[in-house]
Design an enzyme around this catalytic site. Structure first.
Site, PDB file in Angstrom:
ATOM      1  NE  ARG A  23       6.020   2.308   8.214  1.00  0.00           N
ATOM      2  CZ  ARG A  23       6.133   1.473   7.178  1.00  0.00           C
ATOM      3  NH1 ARG A  23       6.755   0.240   7.317  1.00  0.00           N
ATOM      4  NH2 ARG A  23       5.526   1.937   6.082  1.00  0.00           N
ATOM      5  CG  HIS A  82       1.919  -1.710   4.090  1.00  0.00           C
ATOM      6  ND1 HIS A  82       3.091  -1.255   4.787  1.00  0.00           N
ATOM      7  CD2 HIS A  82       2.512  -2.414   3.223  1.00  0.00           C
ATOM      8  CE1 HIS A  82       4.062  -1.680   4.533  1.00  0.00           C
ATOM      9  NE2 HIS A  82       3.693  -2.554   3.543  1.00  0.00           N
ATOM     10  CD  GLU A 117       7.398   0.687  -0.431  1.00  0.00           C
ATOM     11  OE1 GLU A 117       7.123  -0.048  -1.384  1.00  0.00           O
ATOM     12  OE2 GLU A 117       8.506   0.507   0.289  1.00  0.00           O
ATOM     13  CG  ASN A 131       9.505   2.470   3.249  1.00  0.00           C
ATOM     14  OD1 ASN A 131       9.581   2.975   4.323  1.00  0.00           O
ATOM     15  ND2 ASN A 131       8.300   1.939   3.095  1.00  0.00           N
ATOM     16  CE1 TYR A 140      13.284  -3.716   2.287  1.00  0.00           C
ATOM     17  CE2 TYR A 140      11.914  -2.265   1.327  1.00  0.00           C
ATOM     18  CZ  TYR A 140      12.217  -3.030   2.336  1.00  0.00           C
ATOM     19  OH  TYR A 140      11.359  -3.037   3.427  1.00  0.00           O
ATOM     20  CD  GLU A 160       8.590  -1.037   4.536  1.00  0.00           C
ATOM     21  OE1 GLU A 160       9.190  -1.573   3.564  1.00  0.00           O
ATOM     22  OE2 GLU A 160       7.473  -0.717   4.341  1.00  0.00           O
TER      23      GLU A 160
HETATM   24  C1  GBH Z   1       8.385  -2.697   0.433  1.00  0.00           C
HETATM   25  O1  GBH Z   1       8.300  -2.782  -0.561  1.00  0.00           O
HETATM   26  C2  GBH Z   1       7.127  -3.000   1.190  1.00  0.00           C
HETATM   27  O2  GBH Z   1       6.343  -1.949   1.733  1.00  0.00           O
HETATM   28  C3  GBH Z   1       7.045  -4.204   2.222  1.00  0.00           C
HETATM   29  O3  GBH Z   1       5.523  -4.365   2.442  1.00  0.00           O
HETATM   30  C4  GBH Z   1       7.607  -5.083   1.687  1.00  0.00           C
HETATM   31  O4  GBH Z   1       7.460  -6.523   2.514  1.00  0.00           O
HETATM   32  C5  GBH Z   1       9.216  -4.946   1.458  1.00  0.00           C
HETATM   33  O5  GBH Z   1       9.410  -3.638   1.019  1.00  0.00           O
HETATM   34  C6  GBH Z   1       9.994  -5.927   0.835  1.00  0.00           C
HETATM   35  O6  GBH Z   1       9.630  -6.050  -0.598  1.00  0.00           O
HETATM   36  O7  GBH Z   1      11.765  -2.131 -10.499  1.00  0.00           O
HETATM   37  O8  GBH Z   1      12.144   0.203 -10.183  1.00  0.00           O
HETATM   38  O9  GBH Z   1       9.875  -0.684 -10.330  1.00  0.00           O
HETATM   39  C7  GBH Z   1       9.406  -2.566  -1.397  1.00  0.00           C
HETATM   40  C8  GBH Z   1       8.819  -2.549  -2.789  1.00  0.00           C
HETATM   41  C9  GBH Z   1      10.686  -3.421  -4.338  1.00  0.00           C
HETATM   42  C10 GBH Z   1       9.170  -1.538  -4.768  1.00  0.00           C
HETATM   43  C11 GBH Z   1      11.422  -2.860  -5.234  1.00  0.00           C
HETATM   44  C12 GBH Z   1      10.259  -0.953  -5.668  1.00  0.00           C
HETATM   45  C13 GBH Z   1      11.731  -1.667  -7.477  1.00  0.00           C
HETATM   46  C14 GBH Z   1      11.520  -0.678  -8.155  1.00  0.00           C
HETATM   47  N1  GBH Z   1      10.057  -2.082  -3.866  1.00  0.00           N
HETATM   48  N2  GBH Z   1      10.764  -2.295  -6.423  1.00  0.00           N
HETATM   49  S1  GBH Z   1      11.295  -0.813 -10.095  1.00  0.00           S
END
Ligand code: GBH
Length: 472
Positions: free
Chosen positions: A80, A124, A169, A298, A300, A375
């Site tokens: 991707r 992106h 996102e 996605n 995390y 992701e």
């Molecule tokens: C992704 O973003 C991206 O798509 C990617 O490019 C990036 O490298 C990867 O993750 C790693 O960061 O505190 O409730 O506002 C993830 C981005 C990070 C967005 C955590 C939401 C917390 C939300 N996310 N964030 S909040």
């Protein structure tokens, strides 16, 4: 100690890795590419850690063959990547640049030769700076320009690429770009957050229409969202209400119009003092509500919220940097709390249960729509040892836990078709520059040498077996 039994994945499950154009390509001024908002932002002092930029990044623009070979050696079946809009259509308007399209055509051909399924993400986060100069995502015209760009890329690659995502996102583009300002273009304008979210939704809808008009019938079109997994700190009604508000802003502002054809009433009420939403024109919600073939998710870490408690709060920390500005328009007083558990180098708690919950939520909400994890991954401080090898057992544990969570959702009926680890390579981690490493392949940013970490070998073995082993 009980050992986890091996878990088989469905036949045809796609095992892939993911990247994004600005994070890996470099070659920022080559072959007609013009600046995107991320070039401008990264070159603005104080915006990105250590003044890092994507000027060179992983130099993937010149090393793409080597990167395809890496994927091939690892036996990864899918890749991707995203297209840099300003490489293909330099001012975001008008004719395409052939050299820009050729780069992606070569890349796709190289992938196909090795039997790797390409998955294109059109956007992106790297908006052509010229489009930001005429207002950016808070302007409706940007959505129309996106549809034109989608058609250009669709026409160029449609004979070879079967999987297409409009946006990655949109939450980050709008809430972090125009709210907290930790992402490009770094603006802090509460109403612009809502306007940009709407125009991103519209761009998705118009983009799906544009793609359908040029792609063969068997093309699969979707979008990648990062829905929040929002958990109330307690069951107290005020905390439940805080979770509802943040879920509306983080998730339903995108998923409701895309999947169900309209903005949630509670979201409009919660944000009424910021905007009357008059930027939503009759017919827009129907335009956004396009049939999609897949939903990319996605994930995390989960987010824990509560009503204002008067305790010290994690102010404005959006997980991508700390800002004095809150992106939570209309709900600025909601408090965010660290989730329990072990943490990655981003400070994000490791909690695979959130991934099962997320998959089951959209399994229920969007029956008939295939799901992909577009992701999932973790940053750790990976360093080569004396022999040059990079051992990252924490990442293996993270991936094992989260793949177990995916498997659980599949067992409960979710139609999950694939998983893309974030990321193939260590890369430009947005506001954190090169200080955070998400790759399963280590990149030495001095020499640009690539070294698969032990997690890459582990992931390759899972992909080869199509089965998750017990964790030794
Ligand atoms: C992704 O973003 C991206 O798509 C990617 O490019 C990036 O490298 C990867 O993750 C790693 O960061 O505190 O409730 O506002 C993830 C981005 C990070 C967005 C955590 C939401 C917390 C939300 N996310 N964030 S909040």
């Amino acid at each position: 100690m009980t050992q986890n039994p091996p878990r088989a994945f469905p036949a045809d499950f796609l095992w892939g890795s993911a990247t994004a154009s600005y994070q890996i390509e470099g070659a920022a001024r080559e072959d007609g590419r013009t600046p995107s908002i991320w070039d401008t932002f990264a070159h603005t002092p104080g915006k990105v850690f250590a003044g890092d930029t994507g000027d060179v990044a992983c130099d993937h623009y010149h090393r793409w063959r080597e990167d395809i070979d890496l994927m091939s050696e690892l036996g990864l079946g899918a890749y991707r990547f995203s297209v840099s809009w300003s490489r293909v259509q330099p001012t975001g308007r008008g004719p395409a640049v052939q050299r820009g399209l050729d780069f992606y055509r070569q890349l796709v051909d190289g992938l196909l030769e090795k039997g790797i399924t390409p998955v294109v993400t059109l956007y992106h986060w790297d908006l052509p700076q010229d489009l930001e100069d005429t207002g950016g995502w808070p302007e409706r015209e940007t959505a129309e320009r996106f549809a034109e760009y989608a058609r250009i890329v669709g026409e160029a690659l449609g004979d070879r690429v079967k999987l297409w995502a409009t946006l990655n996102e949109p939450f980050c583009s709008s809430f972090l770009g125009y709210g907290s300002g930790v992402h490009a273009p770094g603006r802090h304008e509460p109403e612009a957050v809502l306007k940009s979210a709407h125009h991103l939704n519209l761009a998705h809808g118009l983009g799906v229409q544009a793609l359908r008009s040029v792609l063969p019938r068997d093309a699969q079109i979707g979008v990648s969202l990062n829905p929040g997994v929002i958990r109330p700190r307690t069951d107290a009604p005020a905390d439940l209400d805080a979770a509802r508000r943040i879920d509306a802003l983080h998730t339903r502002i995108f998923s409701d119009p895309m999947l169900h054809g309209g903005y949630p009433a509670d979201l409009r009420e919660d944000t009424a003092r910021v905007s009357d939403w008059s930027f939503v024109r009759p017919g827009d919600e129907a335009t956004i509500h396009q049939e999609i073939d897949f939903l990319g998710l996605n994930y995390y870490t989960p987010t824990i919220v509560s009503a204002p408690s008067g305790e010290e709060r994690v102010a404005g920390n959006d997980g991508h940097g700390v800002s004095e500005y809150s992106q939570w328009v209309g709900s600025e007083d909601v408090e965010f709390h660290p989730a329990p558990g072990e943490r990655t180098d981003m400070g994000w708690a490791v909690d695979p249960t959130g991934l099962t919950d997320l998959l089951l939520r959209f399994h229920r909400e969007a029956p008939g729509v295939a799901l992909y994890i577009t992701e999932n991954g973790a940053a750790f401080e990976d360093k080569p040892d004396a022999s040059g090898a990079v051992h990252d057992p924490e990442r293996i544990a993270y991936l094992h836990g989260h793949l177990t969570a995916v498997h659980k959702a599949i067992e409960q009926g979710a139609d999950v078709r694939g998983y893309y680890v974030w990321s193939l390579l260590d890369n430009f981690e947005w506001a954190y520059g090169y200080s955070k490493r998400f790759g399963v392949v280590h990149v030495d940013f001095e020499t640009l040498e690539r070294t698969p970490k032990s997690s890459a070998r582990w992931y390759a073995s899972v992909a080869a077996a199509n089965e998750l082993p017990a964790l030794a």
